[in-house]
Design an enzyme around this catalytic site. Structure first.
Site, PDB file in Angstrom:
ATOM      1  N   SER A 213     -10.563   0.768   3.840  1.00  0.00           N
ATOM      2  CA  SER A 213      -9.755   0.288   4.954  1.00  0.00           C
ATOM      3  C   SER A 213      -8.952   1.445   5.542  1.00  0.00           C
ATOM      4  O   SER A 213      -8.135   2.043   4.849  1.00  0.00           O
ATOM      5  CB  SER A 213      -8.804  -0.815   4.487  1.00  0.00           C
ATOM      6  OG  SER A 213      -9.529  -1.922   3.996  1.00  0.00           O
TER       7      SER A 213
ATOM      8  N   ARG B  56       0.834  -1.201   0.000  1.00  0.00           N
ATOM      9  CA  ARG B  56       0.000   0.000   0.000  1.00  0.00           C
ATOM     10  C   ARG B  56       0.869   1.253   0.000  1.00  0.00           C
ATOM     11  O   ARG B  56       0.587   2.241   0.675  1.00  0.00           O
ATOM     12  CB  ARG B  56      -0.958   0.022   1.207  1.00  0.00           C
ATOM     13  CG  ARG B  56      -1.865  -1.179   1.312  1.00  0.00           C
ATOM     14  CD  ARG B  56      -2.828  -1.315   0.131  1.00  0.00           C
ATOM     15  NE  ARG B  56      -3.622  -2.520   0.283  1.00  0.00           N
ATOM     16  CZ  ARG B  56      -3.254  -3.713  -0.186  1.00  0.00           C
ATOM     17  NH1 ARG B  56      -2.124  -3.839  -0.857  1.00  0.00           N
ATOM     18  NH2 ARG B  56      -4.024  -4.755  -0.024  1.00  0.00           N
TER      19      ARG B  56
ATOM     20  N   GLU C 246      -3.898   3.748   6.589  1.00  0.00           N
ATOM     21  CA  GLU C 246      -3.870   3.585   5.137  1.00  0.00           C
ATOM     22  C   GLU C 246      -4.488   4.807   4.467  1.00  0.00           C
ATOM     23  O   GLU C 246      -4.114   5.200   3.371  1.00  0.00           O
ATOM     24  CB  GLU C 246      -4.637   2.318   4.739  1.00  0.00           C
ATOM     25  CG  GLU C 246      -4.579   2.006   3.268  1.00  0.00           C
ATOM     26  CD  GLU C 246      -5.154   0.635   2.929  1.00  0.00           C
ATOM     27  OE1 GLU C 246      -5.755   0.493   1.860  1.00  0.00           O
ATOM     28  OE2 GLU C 246      -4.998  -0.316   3.746  1.00  0.00           O
TER      29      GLU C 246
END
Length: 338
Positions: free
Chosen positions: A237, A164, A333
């Site tokens: 998320s 990510r 995130e």
């Protein structure tokens, strides 16, 4: 090019936080982007590039300029008998691109179905799901240097992809406007159904894995587990799954039964952040107008009228509680804009 002032961002972020931008600029072509950066951009002013707004949390009004790309277009170029180069403009919806590729029997991103956001944001985040990451099929991208206005091509190596993560989230953050993304997809798809949840879904329903069936299965799984941001505001998320040392994982297993994990290498494993949050007693936790989702505690949702500060308060509670209980500090995130 469309330039507006004191513009509401409520419909331009999937968390639906009601804030505004001092100036909001929409560009529909590379030429418009070049023109804006050459003649209108003030390098001393606060600046943000905004795609689909699906991985972002606004805390306050944005006292600067937001550049939003609406560039469209998908081009297929055969590379050889086995592969095709797919070039997509940054303003295309990511899931529209996935569907287009599946319909053209091009494999490699079907596991990334239904991920919200625009194509231009996908390499920044190195989006991933169900055993696949964008980096697995990434070829290159075109971007414009915000300061110089020059065009640059970034290869996979240049992007420095991680979990990510990419160079565009670090030293090149807000320094380049991505205009096109190219992916190398397979003409003879090798399906990846190894991810446990996906594999079980197909087996239980006796579904033969095909490109279309895998994409459909991923969509059904996501819809069953994750809230639709159109109905319940969220930024996806909120936390990354932490990677910890194997010895720390073994110690965790001594205290808790059936600790889920995904091996990374010989010394580290990945722990689902959702499991940690649930074990910390924060699944469904609500503070004011925000809360962790009742089915997926990894997602912070807006029950209506939430402020960015409410989300921050819940985020900090999760950080503190999980760290106190497990000794693990969760990493966000979502991109927080103050």
């Amino acid at each position: 090019m469309n330039i507006r002032v004191n513009f509401s961002l409520k419909e331009y972020n999937t968390f639906h936080i009601d804030v505004s931008a001092k100036q909001f600029v929409e560009v529909s072509t590379e030429q418009e982007a070049f023109e804006y950066l050459k003649h209108h951009h003030d390098p001393t002013e606060k600046f943000l590039i905004l795609g689909g707004g699906s991985n972002i949390l606004f805390v306050d009004d944005f006292e600067g300029t937001i550049l939003h790309t609406k560039m469209k277009g998908i081009v297929l170029t055969p590379l050889n008998d086995s592969a095709t180069l797919v070039e997509a403009a940054a303003g295309e919806e990511w899931d529209d691109l996935v569907e287009y590729c599946v319909n053209n029997n091009l494999g490699g991103i079907e596991n990334l179905s239904l991920i919200p956001g625009c194509v231009g944001a996908a390499p920044i985040q190195n989006i991933g799901a169900y055993g696949v990451e964008l980096a697995d099929v990434f070829h290159s991208l075109d971007a414009i240097n915000i300061t110089t206005g020059s065009k640059q091509v970034f290869t996979k190596v240049d992007c420095r992809f991680g979990y990510r993560d990419s160079i565009f989230k670090n030293e090149l953050k807000e320094k380049y406007l991505i205009t096109k993304v190219r992916l190398k997809l397979s003409n003879y798809p090798k399906l990846n159904t190894s991810y446990k949840v996906l594999n079980e879904f197909l087996l239980i329903r006796n579904i033969t894995p095909t490109l279309g069936n895998v994409a459909t299965a991923v969509k059904e799984i996501r819809r069953s587990k994750l809230p639709d941001p159109v109905l319940l505001g969220n930024a996806g998320s909120f936390f990354k799954n932490p990677v910890i040392l194997k010895e720390n994982y073994l110690n965790l297993c001594k205290a808790y039964n059936n600790v889920p994990s995904f091996p990374i290498d010989e010394t580290t494993v990945k722990i689902p952040a959702a499991w940690l949050i649930e074990q910390a007693g924060l699944k469904g936790k609500r503070i004011g107008n925000v809360g962790t989702h009742i089915k997926q505690p990894l997602v912070i949702v807006n029950y209506g009228g939430a402020s960015g500060n409410e989300a921050i308060e819940l985020m900090e509670l999760i950080h503190k509680t999980v760290q106190n209980k497990f000794g693990i500090l969760l990493e966000n995130e979502v991109n927080i804009i103050k």
